[in-house]
Design a protein around this motif. Structure first.
Motif, mmCIF file in Angstrom:
data_model
loop_
_atom_site.group_PDB
_atom_site.id
_atom_site.type_symbol
_atom_site.label_atom_id
_atom_site.label_comp_id
_atom_site.label_asym_id
_atom_site.label_seq_id
_atom_site.Cartn_x
_atom_site.Cartn_y
_atom_site.Cartn_z
ATOM 1 N N GLU A 125 -15.848 13.832 -19.275
ATOM 2 C CA GLU A 125 -15.222 13.062 -20.358
ATOM 3 C C GLU A 125 -14.889 11.653 -19.893
ATOM 4 O OE1 GLU A 125 -14.630 13.656 -23.572
ATOM 5 O OE2 GLU A 125 -15.519 15.637 -23.473
ATOM 6 N N CYS A 126 -15.310 10.671 -20.679
ATOM 7 C CA CYS A 126 -15.052 9.265 -20.330
ATOM 8 C C CYS A 126 -14.247 8.534 -21.391
ATOM 9 C CB CYS A 126 -16.378 8.540 -20.119
ATOM 10 S SG CYS A 126 -17.309 9.099 -18.703
ATOM 11 N N LYS A 127 -13.856 9.215 -22.450
ATOM 12 C CA LYS A 127 -13.261 8.529 -23.597
ATOM 13 C C LYS A 127 -12.003 7.733 -23.254
ATOM 14 C CE LYS A 127 -11.222 12.855 -25.031
ATOM 15 N NZ LYS A 127 -11.638 14.055 -25.700
ATOM 16 N N GLU A 128 -11.164 8.241 -22.340
ATOM 17 C CA GLU A 128 -9.966 7.490 -21.973
ATOM 18 C C GLU A 128 -10.334 6.183 -21.268
ATOM 19 O OE1 GLU A 128 -10.251 10.799 -21.104
ATOM 20 O OE2 GLU A 128 -8.843 11.663 -22.544
ATOM 21 N N PHE A 129 -11.356 6.244 -20.419
ATOM 22 C CA PHE A 129 -11.818 5.050 -19.718
ATOM 23 C C PHE A 129 -12.438 4.055 -20.702
ATOM 24 C CE2 PHE A 129 -11.870 8.445 -16.554
ATOM 25 C CZ PHE A 129 -11.141 7.864 -15.529
ATOM 26 N N VAL A 130 -13.235 4.566 -21.629
ATOM 27 C CA VAL A 130 -13.864 3.708 -22.636
ATOM 28 C C VAL A 130 -12.798 3.033 -23.486
ATOM 29 C CG1 VAL A 130 -15.325 3.686 -24.701
ATOM 30 C CG2 VAL A 130 -16.022 5.024 -22.698
ATOM 31 N N ALA A 131 -11.806 3.780 -23.891
ATOM 32 C CA ALA A 131 -10.739 3.218 -24.724
ATOM 33 C C ALA A 131 -10.008 2.084 -23.995
ATOM 34 C CB ALA A 131 -9.754 4.306 -25.139
ATOM 35 N N LYS A 132 -9.746 2.250 -22.731
ATOM 36 C CA LYS A 132 -9.075 1.203 -21.953
ATOM 37 C C LYS A 132 -9.955 -0.041 -21.843
ATOM 38 C CE LYS A 132 -5.349 3.513 -20.798
ATOM 39 N NZ LYS A 132 -4.029 3.158 -21.259
ATOM 40 N N ALA A 133 -11.242 0.152 -21.593
ATOM 41 C CA ALA A 133 -12.161 -0.980 -21.486
ATOM 42 C C ALA A 133 -12.275 -1.710 -22.820
ATOM 43 C CB ALA A 133 -13.534 -0.500 -21.016
ATOM 44 N N VAL A 134 -12.421 -0.968 -23.895
ATOM 45 C CA VAL A 134 -12.551 -1.586 -25.221
ATOM 46 C C VAL A 134 -11.267 -2.314 -25.604
ATOM 47 C CG1 VAL A 134 -12.900 -1.123 -27.683
ATOM 48 C CG2 VAL A 134 -14.356 -0.005 -25.991
ATOM 49 N N GLN A 135 -10.127 -1.764 -25.254
ATOM 50 C CA GLN A 135 -8.864 -2.458 -25.545
ATOM 51 C C GLN A 135 -8.808 -3.801 -24.829
ATOM 52 O OE1 GLN A 135 -6.315 -1.404 -27.790
ATOM 53 N NE2 GLN A 135 -5.903 -3.577 -27.513
ATOM 54 N N ALA A 136 -9.307 -3.851 -23.601
ATOM 55 C CA ALA A 136 -9.339 -5.116 -22.864
ATOM 56 C C ALA A 136 -10.248 -6.128 -23.563
ATOM 57 C CB ALA A 136 -9.801 -4.880 -21.425
ATOM 58 N N ILE A 137 -11.376 -5.675 -24.078
ATOM 59 C CA ILE A 137 -12.284 -6.558 -24.811
ATOM 60 C C ILE A 137 -11.621 -7.019 -26.107
ATOM 61 C CG2 ILE A 137 -14.491 -6.703 -26.029
ATOM 62 C CD1 ILE A 137 -14.689 -6.799 -22.949
ATOM 63 N N ASP A 139 -8.482 -7.317 -26.676
ATOM 64 C CA ASP A 139 -7.425 -8.254 -26.313
ATOM 65 C C ASP A 139 -7.971 -9.642 -25.958
ATOM 66 O OD1 ASP A 139 -5.610 -6.201 -26.707
ATOM 67 O OD2 ASP A 139 -5.290 -5.826 -24.558
ATOM 68 N N SER A 140 -9.240 -9.720 -25.576
ATOM 69 C CA SER A 140 -9.839 -11.013 -25.223
ATOM 70 C C SER A 140 -9.985 -11.920 -26.436
ATOM 71 C CB SER A 140 -11.216 -10.809 -24.576
ATOM 72 O OG SER A 140 -12.201 -10.508 -25.559
ATOM 73 N N ILE A 167 -15.417 -9.174 -19.511
ATOM 74 C CA ILE A 167 -16.007 -7.983 -18.893
ATOM 75 C C ILE A 167 -15.253 -7.613 -17.617
ATOM 76 C CG2 ILE A 167 -18.082 -7.050 -17.796
ATOM 77 C CD1 ILE A 167 -19.719 -8.670 -19.863
ATOM 78 N N ALA A 168 -14.828 -8.603 -16.848
ATOM 79 C CA ALA A 168 -14.052 -8.327 -15.631
ATOM 80 C C ALA A 168 -12.735 -7.628 -15.978
ATOM 81 C CB ALA A 168 -13.785 -9.616 -14.872
ATOM 82 N N LYS A 169 -12.094 -8.062 -17.047
ATOM 83 C CA LYS A 169 -10.838 -7.426 -17.464
ATOM 84 C C LYS A 169 -11.083 -5.999 -17.946
ATOM 85 C CE LYS A 169 -8.238 -11.598 -18.220
ATOM 86 N NZ LYS A 169 -7.753 -12.603 -19.152
ATOM 87 N N ALA A 170 -12.204 -5.773 -18.624
ATOM 88 C CA ALA A 170 -12.547 -4.414 -19.051
ATOM 89 C C ALA A 170 -12.804 -3.532 -17.836
ATOM 90 C CB ALA A 170 -13.768 -4.446 -19.968
ATOM 91 N N GLN A 171 -13.504 -4.072 -16.867
ATOM 92 C CA GLN A 171 -13.775 -3.306 -15.645
ATOM 93 C C GLN A 171 -12.471 -2.985 -14.922
ATOM 94 O OE1 GLN A 171 -17.289 -4.302 -13.411
ATOM 95 N NE2 GLN A 171 -16.155 -4.175 -11.501
ATOM 96 N N GLU A 172 -11.575 -3.951 -14.821
ATOM 97 C CA GLU A 172 -10.288 -3.726 -14.168
ATOM 98 C C GLU A 172 -9.473 -2.667 -14.908
ATOM 99 O OE1 GLU A 172 -7.881 -3.844 -11.105
ATOM 100 O OE2 GLU A 172 -9.716 -5.036 -11.218
ATOM 101 N N ALA A 173 -9.579 -2.647 -16.236
ATOM 102 C CA ALA A 173 -8.863 -1.637 -17.026
ATOM 103 C C ALA A 173 -9.351 -0.235 -16.700
ATOM 104 C CB ALA A 173 -9.037 -1.925 -18.519
ATOM 105 N N VAL A 174 -10.642 -0.101 -16.409
ATOM 106 C CA VAL A 174 -11.185 1.213 -16.032
ATOM 107 C C VAL A 174 -10.638 1.632 -14.668
ATOM 108 C CG1 VAL A 174 -13.298 2.498 -15.510
ATOM 109 C CG2 VAL A 174 -13.225 0.960 -17.478
#
Length: 101
Positions: A17-29, A31-32, A57-64
């Protein structure tokens, strides 16, 4: 207008399951403030310049990373077209849709 498609994959997590990670990355995007489209296989994003694009993209990666993994694998595809203006994600889709009608 620069458009990109990217995917960020957590590596070494305990399940599939990756949905929690995806949600964090998308939230960072989100927020941009950049325009984006979430798809089933990645995220499309628009930016005026590379600094905006890579910062988001760096902020999304950091969120993951912050969501609980120690390694991520990121794939980025960039389309930087300079011979035409306003080649947004929606404009690109409309061009093909118009040909199909």
């Amino acid at each position: 207008m620069i458009t990109a498609d990217f995917s960020i994959l957590p590596v070494g997590i305990d399940n599939t399951e990756c949905k929690e990670f995806v949600a964090k990355a998308v939230q960072a995007i989100k927020d941009s403030g950049l325009n984006y489209q979430l798809t089933g296989m990645g995220t499309h994003i628009e930016a005026e310049n590379y600094a905006q694009l890579y910062d988001a993209i760096a902020k999304a990666q950091e969120a993951v990373f912050t969501a609980g993994t120690d390694r991520v694998y990121t794939v980025i595809k960039v389309d930087d077209r300079r011979d035409r203006e306003n080649r947004t994600l929606n404009a690109k889709i409309k061009t093909v849709d118009d040909m199909l009608e």
